[in-house]
Scaffold this active site. Structure first.
Site, PDB file in Angstrom:
ATOM      1  CG  ASN A  71     -84.121 -26.421 -17.757  1.00  0.00           C
ATOM      2  OD1 ASN A  71     -83.792 -26.207 -16.582  1.00  0.00           O
ATOM      3  ND2 ASN A  71     -83.880 -27.578 -18.365  1.00  0.00           N
ATOM      4  CD1 TRP A  72     -83.741 -20.064 -15.871  1.00  0.00           C
ATOM      5  CD2 TRP A  72     -83.031 -19.347 -13.868  1.00  0.00           C
ATOM      6  NE1 TRP A  72     -84.356 -18.862 -15.618  1.00  0.00           N
ATOM      7  CE2 TRP A  72     -83.942 -18.406 -14.393  1.00  0.00           C
ATOM      8  CE3 TRP A  72     -82.465 -19.117 -12.613  1.00  0.00           C
ATOM      9  CZ2 TRP A  72     -84.274 -17.248 -13.700  1.00  0.00           C
ATOM     10  CZ3 TRP A  72     -82.807 -17.968 -11.924  1.00  0.00           C
ATOM     11  CH2 TRP A  72     -83.696 -17.038 -12.474  1.00  0.00           C
ATOM     12  CE  LYS A  73     -80.535 -27.272 -19.934  1.00  0.00           C
ATOM     13  NZ  LYS A  73     -79.907 -27.914 -21.078  1.00  0.00           N
ATOM     14  CG  HIS A 120     -83.920 -31.842 -19.307  1.00  0.00           C
ATOM     15  ND1 HIS A 120     -82.638 -32.156 -19.701  1.00  0.00           N
ATOM     16  CD2 HIS A 120     -84.231 -30.670 -19.914  1.00  0.00           C
ATOM     17  CE1 HIS A 120     -82.200 -31.209 -20.514  1.00  0.00           C
ATOM     18  NE2 HIS A 120     -83.136 -30.288 -20.660  1.00  0.00           N
ATOM     19  CD  GLU A 151     -79.202 -31.075 -19.471  1.00  0.00           C
ATOM     20  OE1 GLU A 151     -79.634 -30.475 -18.466  1.00  0.00           O
ATOM     21  OE2 GLU A 151     -78.964 -30.510 -20.554  1.00  0.00           O
ATOM     22  CD  GLU A 188     -85.535 -29.700 -23.898  1.00  0.00           C
ATOM     23  OE1 GLU A 188     -85.442 -28.472 -23.916  1.00  0.00           O
ATOM     24  OE2 GLU A 188     -85.033 -30.400 -23.004  1.00  0.00           O
ATOM     25  N   GLY A 235     -77.690 -27.526 -26.065  1.00  0.00           N
ATOM     26  CA  GLY A 235     -76.422 -26.918 -25.672  1.00  0.00           C
ATOM     27  C   GLY A 235     -75.319 -27.046 -26.714  1.00  0.00           C
ATOM     28  CB  SER A 241     -79.307 -24.804 -30.026  1.00  0.00           C
ATOM     29  OG  SER A 241     -78.309 -25.578 -29.382  1.00  0.00           O
ATOM     30  N   GLY A 248     -82.829 -23.222 -22.825  1.00  0.00           N
ATOM     31  CA  GLY A 248     -81.752 -23.385 -21.848  1.00  0.00           C
ATOM     32  C   GLY A 248     -80.881 -22.143 -21.816  1.00  0.00           C
TER      33      GLY A 248
HETATM   34  P1  13P Z   1     -80.214 -25.134 -24.762  1.00  0.00           P
HETATM   35  O1  13P Z   1     -81.254 -24.102 -25.133  1.00  0.00           O
HETATM   36  O2  13P Z   1     -79.095 -24.543 -23.947  1.00  0.00           O
HETATM   37  O3  13P Z   1     -79.777 -25.927 -25.932  1.00  0.00           O
HETATM   38  O4  13P Z   1     -80.950 -26.160 -23.752  1.00  0.00           O
HETATM   39  C1  13P Z   1     -82.179 -26.684 -24.101  1.00  0.00           C
HETATM   40  C2  13P Z   1     -82.710 -27.425 -22.928  1.00  0.00           C
HETATM   41  O5  13P Z   1     -82.206 -28.470 -22.562  1.00  0.00           O
HETATM   42  C3  13P Z   1     -83.864 -26.851 -22.217  1.00  0.00           C
HETATM   43  O6  13P Z   1     -84.407 -27.751 -21.323  1.00  0.00           O
END
Ligand code: 13P
Length: 253
Positions: free
Chosen positions: A9-11, A98, A100, A170, A176, A216, A237
């Site tokens: 997931n590149w966000k 997600h 976020e 998650e 993150g 993470s 991520g």
């Molecule tokens: P990180 O791997 O950067 O913690 O993000 C996880 C994530 O939210 C994937 O959707």
């Protein structure tokens, strides 16, 4: 047997040029180095889906995902992207719910259910995200919290619809932050999620559903997490933004 999946997931990262080189590099590394039976999914931002879809099409192991979809079919929804549009550019998976999006865009359980329905109706696979904030874990309410998220957005799907669904656990405190869940914390929640699926649908659905861990996850901890019996892969991520790291995570499966 359920599918092993590693999804990136590149966000909101990368420009068009950077996106193209990242997927070309991943494509080459996957061709050269990944032998196992694993589906590699990349979820770039909307503007890059069409061009990247042309690249992933040439590699059986690689699949394209969107990070979001509108719950509406079409019409006067400025700034939104429909399931039909995603399908028409080769998208196979859609990340839904997600944390976020739940947090910053106030997506509630009913909206997420509608997003699941439209994604399924257009022949794509939802990657449904769930996971608790730190205060729920500290108060020992994490199982109930995740159970409710699953129940509120998934329990009204038919068994046939649910067959297409992938789940990603998650924990918000691990996203993150560099603070990953321990493999034991991941395993016990994944086992709980599988039990909930059996209750909402049936034992076969529970057995066949891929449940991914996210938060993470990186080349240093992926192998330990993926070795757990109910962890079928990861939603990555930060580590999915570098081809070497992402490929090393894929190879940990
Ligand atoms: P990180 O791997 O950067 O913690 O993000 C996880 C994530 O939210 C994937 O959707």
């Amino acid at each position: 047997m359920r599918k092993r999946i590693v999804a990136g997931n590149w966000k909101m990262n990368k420009t068009a040029e950077e996106a193209l080189s990242l997927v070309s590099e991943i494509d080459n590394m996957v061709k050269d180095e990944v032998n196992g039976d694993v589906a590699v999914v990349v979820a770039p931002p909307f503007p890059f889906l069409q061009s990247l879809g042309k690249l992933t099409q040439g590699n059986d192991k690689m699949h394209l995902a969107a990070q979001n979809v509108s719950e509406h079919e079409s019409g006067a929804y400025t700034g939104e992207v429909s399931a039909a549009m995603l399908k028409s550019v080769g998208v196979e998976y859609v990340i839904i719910g997600h944390s976020e999006r739940r947090m910053y865009h106030h997506e509630d359980a009913q909206t997420l259910y509608q997003k699941m329905k439209t994604t399924l109706a257009h022949g794509m696979k939802p990657i449904f995200c769930c996971g608790e904030p730190l205060e729920e874990r500290d108060a020992d309410r994490h199982f109930d919290y995740v159970g409710k998220q699953l129940h509120d957005s998934l329990s009204y799907l038919s068994n046939e619809e649910f067959e297409q669904v992938v789940i990603a656990y998650e924990p918000i405190w691990a996203i993150g932050t560099g603070r990953t869940a321990s493999s034991q914390q991941a395993q016990e929640m994944h086992e709980y999620i599988r039990e909930q699926i059996a209750r909402m649908f049936d034992a076969e659905a529970a057995y066949n559903t891929s449940i991914l861990y996210g938060g993470s996850c990186n080349p240093a901890n992926a192998q330990e997490l993926f070795s757990q019996s109910d962890v079928d892969g990861g939603l990555i991520g930060g580590a999915s933004l570098k081809s070497r790291d992402f490929t090393d995570v894929i190879k940990s499966i």
